[in-house]
Design a protein around this motif. Structure first.
Motif, PDB file in Angstrom:
ATOM      1  N   PHE A  34      -4.249  17.503  -2.323  1.00  0.00           N
ATOM      2  CA  PHE A  34      -4.241  18.081  -3.667  1.00  0.00           C
ATOM      3  C   PHE A  34      -3.050  19.007  -3.832  1.00  0.00           C
ATOM      4  N   LYS A  35      -2.295  18.801  -4.914  1.00  0.00           N
ATOM      5  CA  LYS A  35      -1.152  19.662  -5.234  1.00  0.00           C
ATOM      6  C   LYS A  35      -1.301  20.107  -6.681  1.00  0.00           C
ATOM      7  N   VAL A  36      -1.719  21.356  -6.842  1.00  0.00           N
ATOM      8  CA  VAL A  36      -2.011  21.883  -8.174  1.00  0.00           C
ATOM      9  C   VAL A  36      -0.794  21.790  -9.084  1.00  0.00           C
ATOM     10  N   GLU A  37       0.393  22.021  -8.567  1.00  0.00           N
ATOM     11  CA  GLU A  37       1.601  21.995  -9.402  1.00  0.00           C
ATOM     12  C   GLU A  37       1.831  20.608  -9.992  1.00  0.00           C
ATOM     13  N   GLU A  38       1.567  19.561  -9.206  1.00  0.00           N
ATOM     14  CA  GLU A  38       1.747  18.196  -9.694  1.00  0.00           C
ATOM     15  C   GLU A  38       0.738  17.870 -10.789  1.00  0.00           C
ATOM     16  N   ARG A  44       0.529  18.752 -18.498  1.00  0.00           N
ATOM     17  CA  ARG A  44       1.435  19.260 -19.542  1.00  0.00           C
ATOM     18  C   ARG A  44       2.157  18.113 -20.228  1.00  0.00           C
ATOM     19  N   LYS A  45       2.644  17.164 -19.425  1.00  0.00           N
ATOM     20  CA  LYS A  45       3.343  16.007 -19.980  1.00  0.00           C
ATOM     21  C   LYS A  45       2.401  15.178 -20.857  1.00  0.00           C
ATOM     22  N   GLU A  59      -7.861  10.774 -15.805  1.00  0.00           N
ATOM     23  CA  GLU A  59      -7.631  10.452 -14.391  1.00  0.00           C
ATOM     24  C   GLU A  59      -7.514  11.707 -13.535  1.00  0.00           C
ATOM     25  N   VAL A  60      -6.782  12.694 -14.006  1.00  0.00           N
ATOM     26  CA  VAL A  60      -6.589  13.921 -13.227  1.00  0.00           C
ATOM     27  C   VAL A  60      -7.894  14.706 -13.126  1.00  0.00           C
ATOM     28  N   LEU A  61      -8.533  14.966 -14.242  1.00  0.00           N
ATOM     29  CA  LEU A  61      -9.674  15.877 -14.234  1.00  0.00           C
ATOM     30  C   LEU A  61     -10.948  15.281 -13.659  1.00  0.00           C
ATOM     31  N   THR A  62     -11.101  13.974 -13.726  1.00  0.00           N
ATOM     32  CA  THR A  62     -12.324  13.382 -13.171  1.00  0.00           C
ATOM     33  C   THR A  62     -12.218  13.083 -11.691  1.00  0.00           C
ATOM     34  N   GLN A  63     -11.031  13.205 -11.137  1.00  0.00           N
ATOM     35  CA  GLN A  63     -10.842  12.925  -9.715  1.00  0.00           C
ATOM     36  C   GLN A  63     -10.652  14.191  -8.885  1.00  0.00           C
ATOM     37  N   GLY A  73      -6.856  24.921 -13.917  1.00  0.00           N
ATOM     38  CA  GLY A  73      -6.986  25.715 -15.140  1.00  0.00           C
ATOM     39  C   GLY A  73      -6.214  27.018 -15.070  1.00  0.00           C
ATOM     40  N   THR A  74      -6.319  27.704 -13.948  1.00  0.00           N
ATOM     41  CA  THR A  74      -5.606  28.973 -13.760  1.00  0.00           C
ATOM     42  C   THR A  74      -4.098  28.747 -13.764  1.00  0.00           C
ATOM     43  N   ALA A  75      -3.644  27.728 -13.043  1.00  0.00           N
ATOM     44  CA  ALA A  75      -2.210  27.436 -12.976  1.00  0.00           C
ATOM     45  C   ALA A  75      -1.675  26.974 -14.330  1.00  0.00           C
TER      46      ALA A  75
END
Length: 85
Positions: A34-38, A44-45, A59-63, A73-75
């Motif tokens: 897991f890489k929060v920045e990615e 954002r994109k 895809e991002v949030l359900t996985q 969320g914080t980042a």
């Protein structure tokens, strides 16, 4: 007896057919590597600009596990100044 009583009985009584292999509850497990920045960059994109790329958001949030989504969320809030709700 109701279905709820049956479920409660299963949870309260040890059984060879019900085993717990982890302290983690729920069906969504942590994503390895897991890489929060990615994830924040991908979200954002997907969100900014004209329209929203819903497929990416889903895809991002359900996985990701709840703990990982909290980090995202914080980042995201730190990067954009917008609160994730």
């Amino acid at each position: 007896m109701s279905v709820w009583d049956d479920l409660e009985m299963l949870l309260d009584s040890p059984s060879s057919s019900v085993t717990v292999t982890s302290n983690v509850r729920g069906t969504v497990k942590e994503t390895p590597n897991f890489k929060v920045e990615e994830d924040v960059a991908a979200l954002r994109k997907a969100i900014e600009g004209l329209g929203t790329t819903e497929k990416t958001v889903i895809e991002v949030l359900t996985q990701r596990s709840n703990a990982q989504r909290q980090l995202i969320g914080t980042a995201y809030q730190k990067a954009t100044g917008r609160v994730c709700e």
